[in-house]
Design a protein around this motif. Structure first.
Motif, PDB file in Angstrom:
ATOM      1  N   TYR A   1      -4.305  -2.029  -7.854  1.00  0.00           N
ATOM      2  CA  TYR A   1      -5.357  -3.044  -7.807  1.00  0.00           C
ATOM      3  C   TYR A   1      -6.576  -2.596  -7.007  1.00  0.00           C
ATOM      4  N   PHE A   2      -6.435  -1.571  -6.173  1.00  0.00           N
ATOM      5  CA  PHE A   2      -7.601  -1.072  -5.449  1.00  0.00           C
ATOM      6  C   PHE A   2      -8.505  -0.215  -6.322  1.00  0.00           C
ATOM      7  N   TRP A   3      -8.129  -0.047  -7.579  1.00  0.00           N
ATOM      8  CA  TRP A   3      -8.945   0.736  -8.504  1.00  0.00           C
ATOM      9  C   TRP A   3      -9.419  -0.106  -9.688  1.00  0.00           C
TER      10      TRP A   3
ATOM     11  N   PHE B   1       0.387  -3.855  -5.815  1.00  0.00           N
ATOM     12  CA  PHE B   1       0.691  -2.551  -5.224  1.00  0.00           C
ATOM     13  C   PHE B   1      -0.319  -1.524  -5.706  1.00  0.00           C
ATOM     14  N   SER B   2      -0.667  -0.591  -4.792  1.00  0.00           N
ATOM     15  CA  SER B   2      -1.736   0.338  -5.121  1.00  0.00           C
ATOM     16  C   SER B   2      -1.818   1.452  -4.089  1.00  0.00           C
ATOM     17  N   THR B   3      -2.397   2.569  -4.504  1.00  0.00           N
ATOM     18  CA  THR B   3      -2.872   3.564  -3.558  1.00  0.00           C
ATOM     19  C   THR B   3      -4.250   3.099  -3.074  1.00  0.00           C
ATOM     20  N   PRO B   4      -4.670   3.484  -1.868  1.00  0.00           N
ATOM     21  CA  PRO B   4      -5.957   2.990  -1.350  1.00  0.00           C
ATOM     22  C   PRO B   4      -7.142   3.664  -2.009  1.00  0.00           C
TER      23      PRO B   4
ATOM     24  N   LEU C   1       0.867  -1.170   0.000  1.00  0.00           N
ATOM     25  CA  LEU C   1       0.000   0.000   0.000  1.00  0.00           C
ATOM     26  C   LEU C   1       0.907   1.224   0.000  1.00  0.00           C
ATOM     27  N   LYS C   2       0.655   2.150  -0.903  1.00  0.00           N
ATOM     28  CA  LYS C   2       1.634   3.224  -1.110  1.00  0.00           C
ATOM     29  C   LYS C   2       0.984   4.585  -1.291  1.00  0.00           C
ATOM     30  N   SER C   3       1.792   5.608  -1.066  1.00  0.00           N
ATOM     31  CA  SER C   3       1.405   6.981  -1.372  1.00  0.00           C
ATOM     32  C   SER C   3       1.505   7.214  -2.874  1.00  0.00           C
ATOM     33  N   ARG C   4       0.901   8.279  -3.342  1.00  0.00           N
ATOM     34  CA  ARG C   4       1.047   8.674  -4.751  1.00  0.00           C
ATOM     35  C   ARG C   4       2.468   9.136  -5.024  1.00  0.00           C
ATOM     36  N   GLN C   5       2.918   8.913  -6.247  1.00  0.00           N
ATOM     37  CA  GLN C   5       4.137   9.518  -6.800  1.00  0.00           C
ATOM     38  C   GLN C   5       5.403   9.233  -5.985  1.00  0.00           C
ATOM     39  N   ILE C   6       5.595   7.975  -5.567  1.00  0.00           N
ATOM     40  CA  ILE C   6       6.823   7.645  -4.840  1.00  0.00           C
ATOM     41  C   ILE C   6       7.768   6.772  -5.671  1.00  0.00           C
ATOM     42  N   GLY C   7       7.455   6.570  -6.957  1.00  0.00           N
ATOM     43  CA  GLY C   7       8.354   5.834  -7.831  1.00  0.00           C
ATOM     44  C   GLY C   7       8.169   4.332  -7.818  1.00  0.00           C
ATOM     45  N   ALA C   8       6.978   3.860  -7.515  1.00  0.00           N
ATOM     46  CA  ALA C   8       6.738   2.415  -7.500  1.00  0.00           C
ATOM     47  C   ALA C   8       6.814   1.826  -8.904  1.00  0.00           C
ATOM     48  N   THR C   9       6.247   2.524  -9.877  1.00  0.00           N
ATOM     49  CA  THR C   9       6.283   2.019 -11.255  1.00  0.00           C
ATOM     50  C   THR C   9       7.716   1.923 -11.753  1.00  0.00           C
TER      51      THR C   9
END
Length: 595
Positions: A264-266, A291-294, A174-182
């Protein structure tokens, strides 16, 4: 020509988002780009932009392009170039880090002959060029783990934590927006494919998002490894396949490999998606990474995250406790269901070396609830929302499948009738305009073709932007909220388009009628919009039940916020859809309750 202060403020906002002068002039209807250069010098915009890091500017620009409903070929090319430049910066900083560490640990004796920096650089460059010449496209035969060291050095601490847990069969992040996960997972998958020959599969809500993975992989390979990758799928010389799929791909189940499920939460119908991912990673040697933002607690994937899905139907598991949210933030935890869970908030990202954010500024820009949802990994509680997230999921589709709609054409909808809904800007809200294709026959649905936001501008500018939409579409109806500034917009549009423009005066009764209409449309599964537009779903979720000030009647309230397009998108859509009579078809039994 004299421009209003509102227009200048709008130009400044776009300039600081790294829009080009040409794009700003086109968006705001300016006569030329000269005035923008003048304003940039006179009001110090250039200095403001210089104060931003290059990373911030690139991140803002990439985010702007990803928000476009249907980007042009030129904009997609620019996205690729930005991704390449972003990766180039990552490599540059990793090399700086290596040089700093080397200089701190090695101090050559004064008598020793110093090495020529220019010769060393030339030698490395020549070797790199030779490798590029020897290698063909997708040829990775000469690469080893050592080749990835510079890429590893470009990672932040939380990304290294994800890499340290690569051995976990299921990772749930579970992650914040724009932290470089992609960026990180693109590199991780590429490294694994090269070193092991294993297949890598990326599942995203839309083809556009899946292509972002492909662009990052190609850029990382070129910048850090000196190899050129081509193809879709990308098939390496060792036989490894990297496939980029949207969740509606009919052939997805025929592939196998390590699976990455993005946001995946979207993604609607998570249970079906999870079965698909599990089928592709059935063998014990394949990994699954989610991995996803909530989004909302009512999303199907929420019980997958909390572990309740694992507990379900097993009495022996009922009282088994999972780690706490804070423990997940502390380098992650392996849970009783054998999933490794990890939470990365924006504060964790900053502590892990990511300095791309001004957290205090973000807290000021967004409301408390929005900040917690977008950046602190807190789920929206949909229990008090009028609209169920499960119902809204059905409306989220990949609009590339709409064969009768091409937004790049001068006539995007081939002359077919459209309705417009407009929610005007007030003090700090966004003005929102939506273009809605109404159903012609019973089997069709309302489709949100376009969505536009404007903020902090006077009614003359807003009216000008609405008129531009009339030039592109066959508009037969425009519903405008005439409360406040909307009255001015209504008067200007009414002069040009008297037959199409309809005033909507807000009252408790009219507001209830708008919401009840949308309840009817959503429950009947009669609306569709781009799955990439998460803000529309959250706008619907922002509508809550409430009582009037007297306490004698029920009404609805919207949790207006600074998040672009929150409740504003809902009201704009309702202003368009209300043009259809409430009794358009035979009555259905509603599952919605007032208590």
């Amino acid at each position: 020509m004299a421009y209003t202060p509102e227009t200048r403020h709008a130009a400044r906002a776009l300039y600081l988002k790294a829009w080009t002068p040409k794009e700003i002039a086109s968006e705001l209807g300016l006569n030329s780009t000269r005035i923008l250069y003048h304003w940039a010098d006179k009001y110090g915009w250039r200095d403001m932009l210089r104060e931003q890091t290059i990373d911030e500017s690139i991140a803002r620009r990439i985010e702007t392009l990803l928000e476009l409903e249907s980007p042009t070929k030129g904009q997609l090319d620019m996205l690729d170039r930005l991704i390449k430049h972003h990766v180039h910066l990552k490599k540059f900083r990793s090399q700086e880090k290596q040089n700093t560490e080397h200089s701190n640990t090695q101090q050559p004796p004064s008598s020793s002959k110093p090495k020529s920096k220019s010769n060393g650089k030339s030698s490395r460059t020549t070797q790199s060029d030779d490798k590029k010449k020897k290698k063909g496209k997708n040829n990775i035969s000469e690469l080893s783990e050592e080749n990835f060291k510079s890429w590893h050095d470009s990672l932040f601490e939380y990304q290294l934590t994800m890499r340290d847990n690569l051995h976990q069969r299921i990772r749930n992040i579970l992650k914040s927006r724009q932290i470089g996960a992609t960026y990180y997972f693109s590199g991780e998958a590429l490294e694994n494919a090269i070193l092991t020959g294993d297949n890598q599969i990326f599942l995203s809500a839309s083809r556009a998002q899946a292509e972002v993975f492909r662009s990052y992989i190609i850029a990382i390979a070129a910048e850090f490894l000196g190899i050129e990758l081509t193809g879709n799928p990308i098939i390496l010389s060792n036989g490894a396949e990297l496939r980029f799929l949207s969740t509606n791909s009919k052939t997805a189940q025929s592939y196998h490999g390590h699976v990455y499920v993005d946001e995946y939460f979207w993604i609607p119908k998570f249970d079906e998606l999870n079965k698909l991912a599990s089928a592709m990673a059935t063998h014990k040697n394949w990994r699954k990474t989610y991995f996803s933002t909530p989004s909302a607690k009512t999303h199907q994937a929420y019980t997958f995250w909390t572990g309740d899905q694992w507990r379900k139907g097993r009495d022996t598991r009922t009282n088994i406790e999972f780690p706490s949210f804070d423990e997940y933030r502390d380098n992650g935890r392996l849970c009783p269901d054998k999933q490794w869970r990890y939470v990365v908030t924006i504060e964790d990202a900053a502590a892990g070396g990511c300095e791309l954010f001004d957290i205090d500024e973000l807290r000021d820009e967004y409301s408390k609830d929005d900040f917690e949802n977008l950046f602190m990994c807190v789920f929206v509680d949909g229990a008090t929302s009028v609209f169920k997230f499960s119902a809204l999921e059905k409306a989220m589709v990949d609009i590339s499948r709409w064969q009768d709609f091409n937004p790049r054409d001068k006539d995007p909808f081939s002359g077919r009738e459209v309705w417009l809904g407009y929610d005007p800007s007030r003090t700090r809200d966004n003005a929102c305009l939506v273009v809605v294709a109404p159903p012609i026959v019973a089997i069709e649905k309302f489709r949100i073709l376009e969505k536009h936001y404007w903020r902090g501008l006077n009614f003359q500018y807003q009216a000008q932007q609405v008129s531009k939409v009339f030039e592109r579409y066959n508009v037969s109806y425009l519903g405008i909220d005439t409360t406040g500034i909307g009255a001015g917009v209504f008067d200007l549009i009414k002069k040009k388009h008297p037959r199409e423009t309809v005033a909507i005066q807000y009252s408790n009764e009219s507001k209830n009628r708008l919401v009840m209409k949308m309840i009817d449309v959503v429950e009947a599964n009669r609306i569709q919009f781009d799955a990439e537009h998460k803000d529309i779903a959250m706008a619907f979720m922002a509508i809550k039940r409430a009582t009037t000030n007297s306490g004698n009647n029920m009404t609805f309230k919207a949790e207006r916020s600074e998040l672009t397009g929150h409740a504003d998108a809902f009201w704009a859509i309702s202003h368009a859809c209300i043009n259809e009579p409430l009794d358009h078809s035979e009555k259905r039994k509603s599952t919605w309750q007032t208590t």
